[in-house]
Write a protein that holds these residues in place. Structure first.
Motif, PDB file in Angstrom:
ATOM      1  N   ASP A   1       0.860  -1.175   0.000  1.00 17.81           N
ATOM      2  CA  ASP A   1       0.000   0.000   0.000  1.00 17.81           C
ATOM      3  C   ASP A   1       0.904   1.235   0.000  1.00 17.81           C
TER       4      ASP A   1
ATOM      5  N   ASP B   1       0.314   4.213   0.593  1.00 19.19           N
ATOM      6  CA  ASP B   1       0.015   5.134   1.687  1.00 19.19           C
ATOM      7  C   ASP B   1       0.548   4.635   3.033  1.00 19.19           C
ATOM      8  N   ASN B   2       0.781   3.339   3.145  1.00 19.67           N
ATOM      9  CA  ASN B   2       1.285   2.750   4.386  1.00 19.67           C
ATOM     10  C   ASN B   2       2.445   1.800   4.082  1.00 19.67           C
TER      11      ASN B   2
ATOM     12  N   ARG C   1       8.076  -0.313   6.956  1.00 16.52           N
ATOM     13  CA  ARG C   1       9.414   0.215   7.188  1.00 16.52           C
ATOM     14  C   ARG C   1      10.441  -0.907   7.057  1.00 16.52           C
TER      15      ARG C   1
END
Length: 111
Positions: free
Chosen positions: A13, A15-16, A19
């Motif tokens: 995604d 947007d997310n 990490r």
């Protein structure tokens, strides 16, 4: 309603974003895998050169000895590469083990 379509789980995604993992043990495992691959790949090359030297006709004695000397150089460099991957000094007494296959080859050739 302004509802966006649901994205499949196997796609990232934007947007997310996930990490990146900064795991010290993962780095340690990568170093070991890389060093084992380097050392064993070079060891196969060294043993192949020594087998080639033993298989050559004894008339070409200087070529047989030359192949064993080349194999010794590769053996030492392969072990040094393993130490470099682990960020250790490459000049260590352990490099003597890089000479073992060549010493066996020279013993077989010169006996």
């Amino acid at each position: 309603m302004n509802e966006q379509p649901r994205r499949p789980r196997h796609l990232m995604d934007p947007d997310n974003p996930i990490r990146p993992v900064n795991d010290k043990s993962l780095t340690h495992v990568k170093q070991w895998v890389a060093s084992v691959l380097v050392v064993f790949t070079v060891a196969h090359l060294v043993v192949g050169l020594v087998i080639g030297a033993v298989a050559i006709d004894p008339v070409y004695q200087s070529s047989r000895i030359g192949l064993c000397v080349i194999a010794a150089g590769f053996g030492v460099l392969g072990l040094a590469g393993g130490f470099i991957i682990h960020r250790r000094r490459p000049f260590t007494p352990w490099l003597i083990f890089g000479l073992v296959p060549s010493a066996v080859g020279l013993w077989l050739i010169l006996r």
